[in-house]
Design an enzyme around this catalytic site. Sequence first.
Site, PDB file in Angstrom:
ATOM      1  N   ASP A  40      -5.310   1.104   3.208  1.00 39.90           N
ATOM      2  CA  ASP A  40      -5.819   1.599   1.921  1.00 39.90           C
ATOM      3  C   ASP A  40      -5.755   0.517   0.829  1.00 39.90           C
ATOM      4  OD1 ASP A  40      -5.946   3.974   3.286  1.00 39.90           O
ATOM      5  OD2 ASP A  40      -4.736   5.105   1.843  1.00 39.90           O
ATOM      6  N   HIS A 183      -1.301  -0.321   4.079  1.00 48.24           N
ATOM      7  CA  HIS A 183      -1.980  -0.761   2.865  1.00 48.24           C
ATOM      8  C   HIS A 183      -2.372  -2.228   2.972  1.00 48.24           C
ATOM      9  CE1 HIS A 183      -0.049   2.955   1.566  1.00 48.24           C
ATOM     10  NE2 HIS A 183      -0.958   3.014   0.613  1.00 48.24           N
TER      11      HIS A 183
END
Length: 221
Positions: A40, A183
């Site tokens: 992400d 991430h």
Amino acid sequence: MRRFLVIRLAAAVVAATSVISASPSHAAACSKGYVGLTFDDGPTSNTPALLDALKQNGLRATMFNEGRFAAAYPALVKAEVSAGMWIGNHSYTHPHLNQISKAQIDSEISRTQQAIAAAGGGTPKLFRPPFGTTNSTIKSIAAKHGLREIIWDVTTADWSGVSVDRIVQAHSKLTNGQTILMHDGPPNTVAAIPRIAQLLASRGLCAGMISPQTGRAVAPS
């Protein structure tokens, strides 16, 4: 002498073949299914290093990009596609979508679709709401834009600064069809990639694509 060289060459070929067939990545490749690696909040200045690590270790992943970053760094979106990654929608500014109006939710999603497409990332079919926060309104607006909502089954908590060991260990919880949250930015996440690849291979799992139809990880098409 010539016969001796031929025999040595044949022996070397047999040995090499034995090594290949015995390696976990060949003997057990995908026997237990596919999992979805997801990242992400990109693209960021960390994206090139992340992509290099994924490519070097034979992994593909879904990159849930924020629209504002896709608009600012289109070359990195193109690099993600060139590296064989899939691109998903992660809203434009990463707000708590359940705290804003329907019109604002629609704008967050639609502007990100446009930004990713304009950057050369195609039109996403997958959507991950920021913080994993969702409700029926958010889901329906995403569906209106042709998006399947994807949360995650396992989280690495890499955003909190956990160790490489913790990030790798989280992958031991994955089973066929599941997805894991990582991430783009944390340096420990990049450092963990080679060990993640080894762990998945040892468990007979391969990194797959996330199906827009089912939301589960499947073999790349």
